[in-house]
Enzyme design. Structure first.
Site, short mmCIF file in Angstrom:
data_model
loop_
_atom_site.label_atom_id
_atom_site.label_comp_id
_atom_site.label_asym_id
_atom_site.label_seq_id
_atom_site.Cartn_x
_atom_site.Cartn_y
_atom_site.Cartn_z
N ASN A 6 56.71 28.05 -14.55
CA ASN A 6 56.71 29.42 -14.03
C ASN A 6 55.34 30.02 -14.25
O ASN A 6 54.99 30.39 -15.37
CB ASN A 6 57.80 30.22 -14.77
CG ASN A 6 57.78 31.68 -14.37
OD1 ASN A 6 57.17 32.07 -13.37
ND2 ASN A 6 58.44 32.51 -15.16
N TRP A 7 54.59 30.12 -13.18
CA TRP A 7 53.19 30.58 -13.30
C TRP A 7 53.09 32.09 -13.47
O TRP A 7 52.01 32.60 -13.75
CB TRP A 7 52.39 30.16 -12.07
CG TRP A 7 52.22 28.69 -11.90
CD1 TRP A 7 52.70 27.68 -12.72
CD2 TRP A 7 51.50 28.03 -10.85
NE1 TRP A 7 52.33 26.46 -12.22
CE2 TRP A 7 51.60 26.63 -11.08
CE3 TRP A 7 50.80 28.48 -9.73
CZ2 TRP A 7 51.01 25.70 -10.23
CZ3 TRP A 7 50.22 27.55 -8.89
CH2 TRP A 7 50.32 26.18 -9.14
N GLU A 92 61.47 39.20 -17.31
CA GLU A 92 60.42 40.18 -16.98
C GLU A 92 60.87 41.06 -15.82
O GLU A 92 60.55 42.24 -15.76
CB GLU A 92 59.10 39.44 -16.68
CG GLU A 92 58.44 38.99 -17.97
CD GLU A 92 57.62 37.73 -17.86
OE1 GLU A 92 57.23 37.33 -16.75
OE2 GLU A 92 57.36 37.12 -18.92
N GLU A 165 66.73 31.77 -21.59
CA GLU A 165 65.43 32.18 -22.11
C GLU A 165 65.61 33.37 -23.04
O GLU A 165 65.66 34.52 -22.58
CB GLU A 165 64.50 32.57 -20.96
CG GLU A 165 64.25 31.46 -19.96
CD GLU A 165 62.94 31.67 -19.23
OE1 GLU A 165 62.06 30.81 -19.34
OE2 GLU A 165 62.79 32.71 -18.57
N GLY A 222 56.47 28.75 -19.19
CA GLY A 222 55.56 29.78 -18.69
C GLY A 222 54.12 29.42 -19.01
O GLY A 222 53.51 28.58 -18.35
N GLY A 223 53.58 30.04 -20.06
CA GLY A 223 52.17 29.90 -20.40
C GLY A 223 51.66 28.46 -20.43
O GLY A 223 50.58 28.17 -19.89
#
Ligand code: PGA
Length: 241
Positions: A6-7, A92, A165, A222-223
């Site tokens: 997930n960018w 988010e 998550e 993610g990161g």
């Protein structure tokens, strides 16, 4: 085993193209791999990954096919671009953009009806975990999706994956212990029997242990998915699990 990167709001079209062309040649082990670029980079990613097994996912999708919904993108539009997967309900979006259980369900159902695969995200906040509410939060979030599927007559679907998550683990460097992940995944599966990905500070160092849990079917990263070597290492580690 599915590993999805997930960018978030990183990598415009140019950077996405460079990354995806390099990803084609990377050793990713034996896992299914999906990248989730921002909308504007989806076309570039689809082009760069054409002819490979690597999938491309959008980070959100609207429930209507078209209409007066400024800033939204529909499932048919994604399909036209060659995108067949969408994330819905990322924390988010729930926390910063007003996404609710109800809108998550609407997005997920519409996407499935239009032939997309869906990664629907759930998870408790730190305050909810500390208050002992993890189970009830997951039951509410996953239960809403299960009820929506039932009402729509698609109780059995191969098109849905849940991503557990824990909000307190996202982008914080704090990871759920493998035991915490396993317990949450088992609970999710007791409500909705679909594959469950773990997300929240997944890194090359913890991917193997998390992926080794019996009810962990992959990861939403993610990161650590933004760097090619780190993402490829996570894929290989999960592949060995
Ligand atoms: P993180 O993000 O890996 O950077 O914690 C995970 C996610 O938000 O999907």
């Amino acid at each position: 085993m599915l590993i999805a990167g997930n960018w978030k709001m990183f990598k415009g079209p140019e950077e996405a193209g460079v990354f995806c062309r390099a990803l084609r040649d990377a050793d990713l082990g034996e896992v299914d791999v999906v990248v989730c670029p921002p909308y504007v980079s989806l076309g570039e990613a689809v082009g760069a990954l054409a002819g490979t097994e690597i999938g491309v996912a959008a980070q959100n999708v609207h429930w209507a096919a078209e209409g007066a919904f400024t800033g939204e993108i529909s499932a048919p539009m994604l399909r036209e671009l060659g995108v067949y997967v969408a994330i819905v309900g990322h924390s988010e979006r729930r926390q910063l953009f007003g996404e609710t259980d109800e809108t998550v369900v609407r997005r997920a159902l519409a996407a499935i009806e239009h032939g997309l695969h869906v990664i629907a995200c759930v998870g408790e906040t730190e305050a909810e975990r500390e208050a002992g509410e993890t189970g009830s939060v997951l039951r509410r979030q996953v239960g809403a999706i299960a009820a929506g599927l039932n009402e729509a007559g698609v109780a059995e679907t191969d098109e849905l994956v849940i991503a557990y998550e824990p909000v307190w683990a996202i982008g914080t460097g704090k990871t759920a212990t493998p035991e915490m992940a396993q317990e949450a995944h088992a609970l999710v599966k007791s409500i909705l029997n679909v594959p469950v990905l773990y997300g929240g500070s997944v890194k090359p160092e913890n991917a193997y242990e998390l992926a080794s849990q019996p009810d962990v079917d992959g990861a939403l990263v993610g990161g650590a998915s933004l760097d090619l070597e780190s993402f490829a290492t996570i894929c290989r580690e999960a592949s060995h699990s």
